[in-house]
Scaffold this active site. Structure first.
Site, PDB file in Angstrom:
ATOM      1  N   GLY A 129     -13.046  -2.627   1.511  1.00 22.57           N
ATOM      2  CA  GLY A 129     -14.359  -3.594   0.582  1.00 22.57           C
ATOM      3  C   GLY A 129     -15.256  -2.211   0.474  1.00 22.57           C
ATOM      4  N   MET A 183     -10.169  -2.497   8.168  1.00 24.70           N
ATOM      5  CA  MET A 183      -9.783  -3.021   9.565  1.00 24.70           C
ATOM      6  C   MET A 183      -8.911  -2.292  10.417  1.00 24.70           C
ATOM      7  SD  MET A 183      -9.129  -7.054   7.925  1.00 24.70           S
ATOM      8  CE  MET A 183      -9.022  -7.770   9.686  1.00 24.70           C
ATOM      9  N   GLU A 184      -8.761  -1.054  10.292  1.00 24.57           N
ATOM     10  CA  GLU A 184      -7.779  -0.293  10.883  1.00 24.57           C
ATOM     11  C   GLU A 184      -8.309   1.125  11.305  1.00 24.57           C
ATOM     12  OE1 GLU A 184      -6.623  -1.417   8.059  1.00 24.57           O
ATOM     13  OE2 GLU A 184      -5.874  -3.270   8.726  1.00 24.57           O
ATOM     14  N   GLU A 231       0.653  -1.333   0.077  1.00 22.76           N
ATOM     15  CA  GLU A 231       0.069  -0.099   0.126  1.00 22.76           C
ATOM     16  C   GLU A 231       0.934   1.295   0.053  1.00 22.76           C
ATOM     17  OE1 GLU A 231      -3.992  -1.892   2.199  1.00 22.76           O
ATOM     18  OE2 GLU A 231      -2.403  -1.366   3.434  1.00 22.76           O
ATOM     19  N   ASP A 290     -12.396  -4.551  -3.465  1.00 25.93           N
ATOM     20  CA  ASP A 290     -13.274  -5.529  -3.542  1.00 25.93           C
ATOM     21  C   ASP A 290     -14.763  -5.108  -3.063  1.00 25.93           C
ATOM     22  OD1 ASP A 290     -13.494  -6.419  -0.407  1.00 25.93           O
ATOM     23  OD2 ASP A 290     -11.525  -5.957  -0.882  1.00 25.93           O
TER      24      ASP A 290
HETATM   25  N1  ADE Z   1      -9.958  -4.329   2.882  1.00 25.17           N
HETATM   26  C1  ADE Z   1      -9.820  -4.283   1.784  1.00 25.17           C
HETATM   27  N2  ADE Z   1     -10.955  -5.234   1.685  1.00 25.17           N
HETATM   28  C2  ADE Z   1     -11.529  -5.690   2.829  1.00 25.17           C
HETATM   29  C3  ADE Z   1     -12.866  -6.210   3.027  1.00 25.17           C
HETATM   30  N3  ADE Z   1     -13.578  -6.848   2.205  1.00 25.17           N
HETATM   31  N4  ADE Z   1     -13.210  -6.312   4.611  1.00 25.17           N
HETATM   32  C4  ADE Z   1     -12.050  -5.815   5.390  1.00 25.17           C
HETATM   33  N5  ADE Z   1     -10.969  -5.166   5.035  1.00 25.17           N
HETATM   34  C5  ADE Z   1     -10.766  -4.846   3.681  1.00 25.17           C
END
Ligand code: ADE
Length: 253
Positions: A79, A194-195, A12, A218
């Site tokens: 995501g 997630m952060e 990243e 995604d």
């Molecule tokens: N970071 C990128 N895609 C993610 C997802 N689907 N869930 C959690 N963190 C992500």
């Protein structure tokens, strides 16, 4: 004025690290490398937090205590949750929430116990500057840095910038059912990662200005693992580098 730049994974920020490398030095603290140097004339510390809220919170605290950063920008992937968003779009957080925080019935769902709040606002001047840098980069250099082949592969037709809520939790979201559940529970959330909300909580507690930028890799659905891994490998670093370069070039000294 020192800027802390945080990401979860090397891909990243690979290009930013390479750009800062000449003249930079590395300090190893708590199993992490803090790269201290200058980018476009601005003192910066770049660090890989690794994945998850604890990792992000620990890294943010070290940036504040050990490196005296004045402001923090988090960059990485997410995501997509909201309808109408596409892979390759950029989401700049205006607020962040921890979607897995649940101390109910002691405290309301999502509220951080004893802090009295569930959402954290990013700093307007930083988020506006990041959003502008992202719009400028998408409109100009993106097509030269992300090849037509890659854009076709990821179905990136006309990537856009969105400003809105980001939800964070210690779970990689990879099912349509969970997307539906998160959409119902947090209808304002545009993206999941997630952060970010952990960085937000620490910055709130220390009164440090911060912003969070996420590129959608995604749709958090059943294909998320595959899409995320490919996007991370092939596209992620171009986005972070391109947008943050513009952000730093426009930033007052
Ligand atoms: N970071 C990128 N895609 C993610 C997802 N689907 N869930 C959690 N963190 C992500």
């Amino acid at each position: 004025m020192t800027l802390g730049i945080v990401a979860a994974l090397h891909e990243e920020v690979a290009d930013l690290l390479a750009e800062m490398a000449p003249g930079a030095h590395v300090e190893h603290i708590g199993m992490r490398d803090y790269h201290v140097g200058k980018l476009h004339g601005h003192p910066c510390v770049i660090v890989l937090a690794r994945i998850g809220k604890v990792a992000a919170a620990a890294t943010t605290t070290a940036l504040i205590h050990r490196f005296n950063v004045d402001e923090i920008v988090f960059t990485g992937l997410a995501g997509g949750l909201a309808h109408g968003l596409s892979v390759g779009d950029v989401v700049i957080a205006d607020t962040l929430v921890q979607h897995d925080m649940d101390a109910s019935p002691l405290f309301p769902r999502y509220e951080i116990p004893l802090l009295g709040r569930a959402t954290f606002d990013t700093t307007p001047v930083l988020r506006d500057a990041l959003a502008q840098a992202a719009r400028d980069w998408l409109a100009s250099e993106m097509t030269t840095q992300v090849s037509a082949t890659l854009r076709a592969k990821f179905q990136m037709t006309a990537p856009r910038v969105h400003v809105g809520q980001i939800a964070s939790g210690d779970r990689f979201v990879s099912s349509v059912q969970e997307v539906d559940r998160l959409r119902d529970a947090l209808p304002a959330a545009l993206a999941v990662e997630m952060e970010g909300a952990a960085v937000a909580q620490v910055c709130h507690e220390y009164d440090i200005p911060f912003a969070v930028m996420r590129t959608l890799s995604d749709a958090a659905d059943d294909d998320a693992y595959v899409d995320f891994a490919r996007f991370l490998r092939e596209v992620a670093s171009h986005y972070s580098h391109g947008v943050l370069r513009r952000f730093l070039m426009a930033k007052p000294a």
